[in-house]
Structure formats: structure tokens, C-alpha cells
Design an enzyme around this catalytic site. Structure first.
Site, mmCIF file in Angstrom:
data_model
loop_
_atom_site.group_PDB
_atom_site.id
_atom_site.type_symbol
_atom_site.label_atom_id
_atom_site.label_comp_id
_atom_site.label_asym_id
_atom_site.label_seq_id
_atom_site.Cartn_x
_atom_site.Cartn_y
_atom_site.Cartn_z
ATOM 1 N N PRO A 164 0.799 -1.229 0.000
ATOM 2 C CA PRO A 164 0.000 0.000 0.000
ATOM 3 C C PRO A 164 0.830 1.277 0.000
ATOM 4 O O PRO A 164 1.841 1.375 0.689
ATOM 5 C CB PRO A 164 -0.810 -0.114 1.305
ATOM 6 C CG PRO A 164 -0.052 -1.079 2.142
ATOM 7 C CD PRO A 164 0.571 -2.050 1.196
ATOM 8 N N ASN A 165 0.348 2.207 -0.793
ATOM 9 C CA ASN A 165 0.886 3.574 -0.907
ATOM 10 C C ASN A 165 2.183 3.674 -1.698
ATOM 11 O O ASN A 165 2.664 4.773 -1.954
ATOM 12 C CB ASN A 165 1.060 4.230 0.475
ATOM 13 C CG ASN A 165 -0.265 4.411 1.174
ATOM 14 O OD1 ASN A 165 -1.198 4.938 0.580
ATOM 15 N ND2 ASN A 165 -0.373 3.944 2.400
ATOM 16 N N ARG A 207 5.520 12.201 -3.228
ATOM 17 C CA ARG A 207 5.192 12.823 -1.942
ATOM 18 C C ARG A 207 6.299 12.480 -0.940
ATOM 19 O O ARG A 207 6.989 11.481 -1.105
ATOM 20 C CB ARG A 207 3.876 12.249 -1.365
ATOM 21 C CG ARG A 207 2.655 12.427 -2.201
ATOM 22 C CD ARG A 207 1.896 13.694 -1.811
ATOM 23 N NE ARG A 207 0.526 13.663 -2.262
ATOM 24 C CZ ARG A 207 0.136 13.714 -3.539
ATOM 25 N NH1 ARG A 207 1.037 13.771 -4.485
ATOM 26 N NH2 ARG A 207 -1.137 13.715 -3.862
ATOM 27 N N TYR A 247 11.229 9.372 1.363
ATOM 28 C CA TYR A 247 11.195 8.304 0.358
ATOM 29 C C TYR A 247 11.928 8.632 -0.942
ATOM 30 O O TYR A 247 11.982 7.802 -1.856
ATOM 31 C CB TYR A 247 9.735 7.943 0.047
ATOM 32 C CG TYR A 247 8.991 7.398 1.248
ATOM 33 C CD1 TYR A 247 9.364 6.193 1.823
ATOM 34 C CD2 TYR A 247 7.927 8.094 1.815
ATOM 35 C CE1 TYR A 247 8.697 5.692 2.931
ATOM 36 C CE2 TYR A 247 7.247 7.601 2.922
ATOM 37 C CZ TYR A 247 7.643 6.397 3.470
ATOM 38 O OH TYR A 247 6.986 5.898 4.573
ATOM 39 N N ASN A 303 8.309 -5.224 -0.767
ATOM 40 C CA ASN A 303 8.136 -4.034 0.064
ATOM 41 C C ASN A 303 6.653 -3.992 0.389
ATOM 42 O O ASN A 303 5.834 -3.501 -0.400
ATOM 43 C CB ASN A 303 8.574 -2.762 -0.660
ATOM 44 C CG ASN A 303 8.512 -1.553 0.270
ATOM 45 O OD1 ASN A 303 7.928 -1.631 1.355
ATOM 46 N ND2 ASN A 303 9.093 -0.445 -0.151
ATOM 47 N N ALA A 322 3.192 -0.644 4.976
ATOM 48 C CA ALA A 322 2.731 -0.721 6.366
ATOM 49 C C ALA A 322 2.276 -2.132 6.763
ATOM 50 O O ALA A 322 2.289 -2.476 7.957
ATOM 51 C CB ALA A 322 1.600 0.281 6.585
ATOM 52 N N ASP A 350 2.427 -15.725 6.778
ATOM 53 C CA ASP A 350 1.963 -17.087 6.504
ATOM 54 C C ASP A 350 2.066 -17.429 5.022
ATOM 55 O O ASP A 350 2.364 -18.573 4.661
ATOM 56 C CB ASP A 350 0.507 -17.242 6.956
ATOM 57 C CG ASP A 350 0.366 -17.294 8.476
ATOM 58 O OD1 ASP A 350 1.386 -17.422 9.172
ATOM 59 O OD2 ASP A 350 -0.784 -17.196 8.960
ATOM 60 N N GLU A 402 12.850 -9.055 2.315
ATOM 61 C CA GLU A 402 12.028 -7.907 2.734
ATOM 62 C C GLU A 402 12.796 -6.619 2.429
ATOM 63 O O GLU A 402 13.991 -6.527 2.713
ATOM 64 C CB GLU A 402 11.746 -8.005 4.240
ATOM 65 C CG GLU A 402 10.980 -6.814 4.779
ATOM 66 C CD GLU A 402 10.720 -6.916 6.282
ATOM 67 O OE1 GLU A 402 10.504 -8.034 6.788
ATOM 68 O OE2 GLU A 402 10.748 -5.862 6.936
ATOM 69 N N HIS A 431 12.742 -2.187 2.347
ATOM 70 C CA HIS A 431 12.148 -0.874 2.643
ATOM 71 C C HIS A 431 13.033 0.211 2.067
ATOM 72 O O HIS A 431 14.268 0.120 2.159
ATOM 73 C CB HIS A 431 11.979 -0.664 4.147
ATOM 74 C CG HIS A 431 11.121 -1.712 4.759
ATOM 75 N ND1 HIS A 431 9.753 -1.720 4.574
ATOM 76 C CD2 HIS A 431 11.425 -2.805 5.476
ATOM 77 C CE1 HIS A 431 9.260 -2.784 5.179
ATOM 78 N NE2 HIS A 431 10.255 -3.462 5.728
ATOM 79 N N ARG A 444 13.071 5.233 12.444
ATOM 80 C CA ARG A 444 11.774 5.913 12.426
ATOM 81 C C ARG A 444 10.949 5.510 13.670
ATOM 82 O O ARG A 444 11.498 5.074 14.667
ATOM 83 C CB ARG A 444 11.060 5.595 11.112
ATOM 84 C CG ARG A 444 11.867 6.067 9.891
ATOM 85 C CD ARG A 444 11.160 5.791 8.594
ATOM 86 N NE ARG A 444 9.921 6.562 8.494
ATOM 87 C CZ ARG A 444 8.982 6.338 7.567
ATOM 88 N NH1 ARG A 444 9.151 5.367 6.684
ATOM 89 N NH2 ARG A 444 7.895 7.073 7.540
#
Ligand code: CA2
Length: 152
Positions: free
Chosen positions: A10-11, A18, A23, A74, A77, A87, A98, A100, A107
Site C-alpha cells: 500500500p501507498n 510525496r 522516500y 516491500n 505498512a 503465513d 524484505e 524498505h 523511524r
């Protein structure tokens, strides 16, 4: 042929548009172009996806894992909230990294915990959009090694 699925939660469709201080200015479309070029040069099949829906991200992980593709994820959230994603990685036996863009450990406290990290081979964070390329370079040799390993 080795395949890598790069999955975004998401996002992340807002990347580069933004909050540049957190980011950066590179968009998700820019990242996809960079990875397409790297994949073509390496002879690797690439799938690049984004969704704002948790269940769809779970489906993407299952599809990748069950097809034997490596996963760079990624999860945004959902990293910090989703047992379902953990799972899916474990259940589909996905070789996953993983990722980011930001350094989540520098943070807010709630970003320090990941449900997925224990079922991933590793975690990359804090290198901006370049982290996607770092993750790609890290996962390809692992997949090649797995592909040439004789069955037990
Ligand atoms: O640093 C990362 O890559 C994150 O996965 C980004 C997530 C955040 O929830 C994670 O804790 C760390 C946020 C998705 C990106 O959201 C944006 C919002 C506005 C502008 C650009 C991206």
C-alpha cells in the site's frame, strides 16, 4: 529460467511524488524500468506488481512462491501488521527478501517490528530506491544456487 517477483504494497504507488525527504524522488515506474534493464541483462524473468490491498498482496506472494520465483517484497505498512503475509511467504515456501526504501529502524517504534522478517532470507532497508536493485542483486545468486542444487 530464474524468475523474480518484485511486490509492492500500500501507498508505494505514491513513491517519488510525496514525502521526498523520507522516500526520495524516484518513482515506482522508474524503479520498474531500472529492474527491467537489470533483469534483461542477467537473463532473469521479472514480474513487478503493486497493490493497495492486503489480500491481493497475499495472492501475489502465493503465486510467486508456488511458481518457484524469488520474491522481493516491500509490503509497506503491512510489514508491521500482517500475519497473513508472513503465513503466505512461509506457506508457499517463497525465497523472499524484505525491502524498505527508508530506514525503518530510524523511524517510529511501530515500524521497528516486522512480521515477515523471520521468514525472509534477509532484510534491506535505508538505501532509498537503490534498495530494489540491491535486493535484486542479492536474490538472483540465491535462486541460481537453488536451481542447480540436486534434489535431496
Ligand atoms: O520505507 C519503506 O519502504 C516502507 O515500506 C514504506 C511504507 C511504510 O509504511 C513502511 O513503514 C516503510 C509507506 C509506503 C510509502 O508511502 C508513501 C507515502 C507518501 C509518499 C511516498 C510513499
Amino acid at each position: 529460467m530464474v524468475a523474480v517477483h518484485v511486490l509492492n504494497g500500500p501507498n508505494l504507488n505514491l513513491l517519488g511524488t510525496r514525502e521526498p525527504a523520507t522516500y526520495g524522488a524516484v518513482t515506482l515506474a522508474d524503479v520498474e524500468e531500472r529492474l527491467k534493464a537489470k533483469a534483461a541483462a542477467a537473463g532473469v524473468e521479472l514480474a513487478f506488481k503493486q497493490t493497495n490491498y492486503e489480500g491481493e498482496l497475499v495472492t501475489f506472494v502465493q503465486q510467486a512462491g508456488l511458481a518457484g520465483a524469488g520474491v522481493v517484497i516491500n509490503a509497506g505498512a503491512y510489514t508491521h501488521t500482517s500475519v497473513a503475509l508472513r503465513d503466505a511467504i512461509k506457506g508457499a515456501d517463497a525465497l523472499a527478501i524484505e525491502l524498505h526504501v527508508s530506514n525503518v529502524h530510524a523511524r517510529e517504534e511501530f515500524r521497528h517490528h516486522s512480521y515477515m522478517a523471520p521468514v525472509c532470507v534477509g532484510v534491506i532497508c535505508g538505501f532509498g530506491a537503490a534498495g530494489y536493485e540491491i535486493a535484486f542483486d542479492a536474490i538472483v545468486p540465491l535462486l541460481q544456487k537453488r536451481a542447480t542444487k540436486p534434489a535431496a
